[in-house]
Scaffold this motif. Structure first.
Motif, mmCIF file in Angstrom:
data_model
loop_
_atom_site.group_PDB
_atom_site.id
_atom_site.type_symbol
_atom_site.label_atom_id
_atom_site.label_comp_id
_atom_site.label_asym_id
_atom_site.label_seq_id
_atom_site.Cartn_x
_atom_site.Cartn_y
_atom_site.Cartn_z
ATOM 1 N N MET A 1 17.817 -25.932 -1.025
ATOM 2 C CA MET A 1 17.371 -26.871 -1.624
ATOM 3 C C MET A 1 16.140 -27.660 -1.184
ATOM 4 S SD MET A 1 19.537 -30.233 -2.704
ATOM 5 C CE MET A 1 20.255 -29.590 -4.148
ATOM 6 N N THR A 6 16.382 -37.745 -2.283
ATOM 7 C CA THR A 6 17.464 -38.184 -2.819
ATOM 8 C C THR A 6 18.397 -38.691 -1.751
ATOM 9 O OG1 THR A 6 18.369 -35.726 -2.714
ATOM 10 C CG2 THR A 6 17.523 -36.824 -4.979
ATOM 11 N N ALA A 8 21.909 -39.163 0.845
ATOM 12 C CA ALA A 8 22.473 -38.020 1.226
ATOM 13 C C ALA A 8 23.728 -37.519 0.223
ATOM 14 C CB ALA A 8 23.336 -38.439 2.450
ATOM 15 N N ARG A 9 24.187 -38.709 -0.699
ATOM 16 C CA ARG A 9 25.392 -38.406 -1.348
ATOM 17 C C ARG A 9 24.993 -37.536 -2.682
ATOM 18 N NH1 ARG A 9 25.634 -40.946 -6.181
ATOM 19 N NH2 ARG A 9 24.317 -42.931 -6.523
ATOM 20 N N ASP A 10 23.938 -37.311 -2.769
ATOM 21 C CA ASP A 10 23.285 -36.276 -3.760
ATOM 22 C C ASP A 10 23.208 -34.936 -3.436
ATOM 23 O OD1 ASP A 10 23.344 -38.208 -5.624
ATOM 24 O OD2 ASP A 10 21.180 -38.418 -5.709
ATOM 25 N N LEU A 11 23.460 -34.498 -1.922
ATOM 26 C CA LEU A 11 23.546 -33.104 -1.488
ATOM 27 C C LEU A 11 24.891 -32.537 -1.052
ATOM 28 C CD1 LEU A 11 20.976 -34.111 1.580
ATOM 29 C CD2 LEU A 11 20.484 -32.721 -0.853
ATOM 30 N N PRO A 12 24.936 -31.080 -1.540
ATOM 31 C CA PRO A 12 26.075 -30.574 -1.294
ATOM 32 C C PRO A 12 26.683 -30.484 0.031
ATOM 33 C CG PRO A 12 24.534 -29.126 -2.261
ATOM 34 C CD PRO A 12 23.788 -30.396 -2.125
ATOM 35 N N LEU A 13 28.012 -30.556 0.279
ATOM 36 C CA LEU A 13 28.474 -30.366 1.839
ATOM 37 C C LEU A 13 28.102 -28.879 1.828
ATOM 38 C CD1 LEU A 13 32.005 -31.554 1.500
ATOM 39 C CD2 LEU A 13 29.750 -32.931 2.282
ATOM 40 N N GLN B 20 31.378 -39.268 1.338
ATOM 41 C CA GLN B 20 30.918 -38.761 0.262
ATOM 42 C C GLN B 20 31.985 -38.218 -0.719
ATOM 43 O OE1 GLN B 20 27.734 -35.832 0.510
ATOM 44 N NE2 GLN B 20 28.359 -34.694 -1.143
ATOM 45 N N ARG B 34 18.862 -37.274 -14.481
ATOM 46 C CA ARG B 34 18.692 -36.174 -13.679
ATOM 47 C C ARG B 34 19.600 -34.898 -14.430
ATOM 48 N NH1 ARG B 34 19.824 -35.751 -7.097
ATOM 49 N NH2 ARG B 34 19.797 -33.504 -6.958
ATOM 50 N N ARG B 145 32.056 -34.069 -6.160
ATOM 51 C CA ARG B 145 31.511 -35.042 -5.311
ATOM 52 C C ARG B 145 31.066 -34.063 -4.025
ATOM 53 N NH1 ARG B 145 36.060 -39.967 -5.248
ATOM 54 N NH2 ARG B 145 35.036 -40.938 -7.192
ATOM 55 N N ALA B 146 31.692 -33.129 -3.463
ATOM 56 C CA ALA B 146 31.492 -32.067 -2.469
ATOM 57 C C ALA B 146 30.078 -31.370 -3.052
ATOM 58 C CB ALA B 146 32.460 -31.190 -2.368
ATOM 59 N N LEU B 147 29.696 -31.332 -4.258
ATOM 60 C CA LEU B 147 28.335 -30.731 -4.440
ATOM 61 C C LEU B 147 27.586 -31.681 -4.913
ATOM 62 C CD1 LEU B 147 29.727 -27.881 -6.876
ATOM 63 C CD2 LEU B 147 28.843 -27.697 -4.795
ATOM 64 N N GLY B 148 27.772 -32.915 -4.395
ATOM 65 C CA GLY B 148 26.730 -34.178 -4.480
ATOM 66 C C GLY B 148 26.733 -34.795 -5.772
ATOM 67 N N LEU B 149 27.469 -34.438 -6.898
ATOM 68 C CA LEU B 149 27.714 -35.013 -7.936
ATOM 69 C C LEU B 149 28.537 -36.521 -8.273
ATOM 70 C CD1 LEU B 149 28.101 -31.603 -10.021
ATOM 71 C CD2 LEU B 149 26.401 -33.357 -10.518
ATOM 72 N N TYR B 182 24.656 -37.629 -12.061
ATOM 73 C CA TYR B 182 24.061 -38.386 -11.110
ATOM 74 C C TYR B 182 24.171 -39.817 -11.245
ATOM 75 C CZ TYR B 182 22.991 -33.780 -9.139
ATOM 76 O OH TYR B 182 23.159 -32.238 -8.825
#
Lengths: 204, 204
Positions: A1, A6, A8-13, B20, B34, B145-149, B182
């Motif tokens: 990516m 954005t 941090a919480r908008d990023l996947p683990l 997260q 988004r 949430r794990a995917l940042g959503l 988001y």
């Protein structure tokens, strides 16, 4: 990516974390003797409690069965096929649902003082307790995996017996039971198939 | 934690990841523009599907509402307080439960060919569909949430209307609805209190 500024919480683990939570995680049927500390049980609750529920009603109630004496009360109430693994797991968690959850709403949902009255209908109250305690059961199991633990959920038990033995004199009813600890690969089924996206989902 | 040669799955995720998923995550009531791609929706399903369910019955069914035409069918069925945010969210997910799930068990639970017959009783079948589709709803929200959503679950809608509009002629019934995308901080409530460990849990 690509970097896009954005938060941090908008990023996947990481894939490793997603594996631990979902992709590689397995329901365990056998357990090592590695114990689960009270501190870890409390940490697990402190993650679980933040999962979203309707009007923050958090109806799930958790009985962590850890002592030999309490296990002796639970094991005879389990289905026969669930007894050996339930005895072996260091912790068995009876997840119940409190049908009296409306009493907690003045404190848990303070910005809507009338929320308690939204559940005057007994069937609607039970539906909400069942749905939301099950959601919390889902949060609980993923939180356990996030802490490095394994889970083994079960519906095969005598619900009236568990109600009488563990929730007598309360409005709590058992929902399901989860073995908790560090699993081994013994008695592990091959991973069963899952429905494909187009069998279980649609985008409209 | 000291290095103790346990495999990676026995280690907790980082505090950032736990934040997260649970500690800092919030139900969102307003949404940025988004978009959420179809690839991300499919990735989300591919995590969710691995969460444990009874006899792997995975009764949840997911309708991802993304087009203006489909949103126009859903919005009038939402409770008034849920309409604006449901319109704003890039995706609305109707999570249903398929009461015909026993038909899938010969394929999903192949090591017990008789599993389909364990759900001959209609009330037991509905209980299992309700419990396990709710568990899957919990997995779905944590996976998002794990995917940042971000997610915003809702029970305030007309269930008969959603059944008729989206699941007519099937054995699927709506369970609950989740806004997905988001989130922004607009209309965010202060975090409501949670029950303390000793109010919701006991160690026996």
């Amino acid at each position: 990516m690509a970097f896009d500024a954005t938060p941090a919480r908008d990023l996947p683990l990481s894939d490793t974390a997603l594996d631990q939570l979902f992709t590689s995680a397995r329901t365990r049927n056998a357990w090592s003797d590695r114990p689960v500390s009270e501190a870890l049980i409390r940490r697990l609750y402190d993650l679980t409690k933040f999962g979203p529920t309707a009007v923050n009603n958090t109806p799930a109630r958790f009985v962590f069965v850890t002592s030999p004496e309490t296990k002796a009360r639970l094991i005879p109430l389990m289905g026969e096929g669930n007894r050996a693994k339930t005895l072996q797991a260091p912790v068995n968690v009876i997840i119940g649902m409190d049908l009296d959850f409306p009493e907690t709403l003045p404190r848990l949902f303070p910005h809507a003082p009338g929320a308690k009255d939204w559940f005057a209908d007994a069937a609607g109250r039970r539906d909400s307790a069942f749905r939301n305690s099950s959601l919390q059961g889902g949060y609980f199991m993923i939180a356990a995996r996030a802490l490095g633990l394994d889970v083994g959920p079960m519906s095969g038990f005598d619900p009236e017996g568990v109600k009488a033995e563990f929730f007598a004199g309360t409005a709590v009813e058992p929902n399901f039971i989860v073995n908790l600890g560090y699993g081994t690969d013994e008695n592990l089924f091959p991973r069963s198939p899952r429905l494909g996206f187009d069998e279980a989902a649609q985008i409209l």
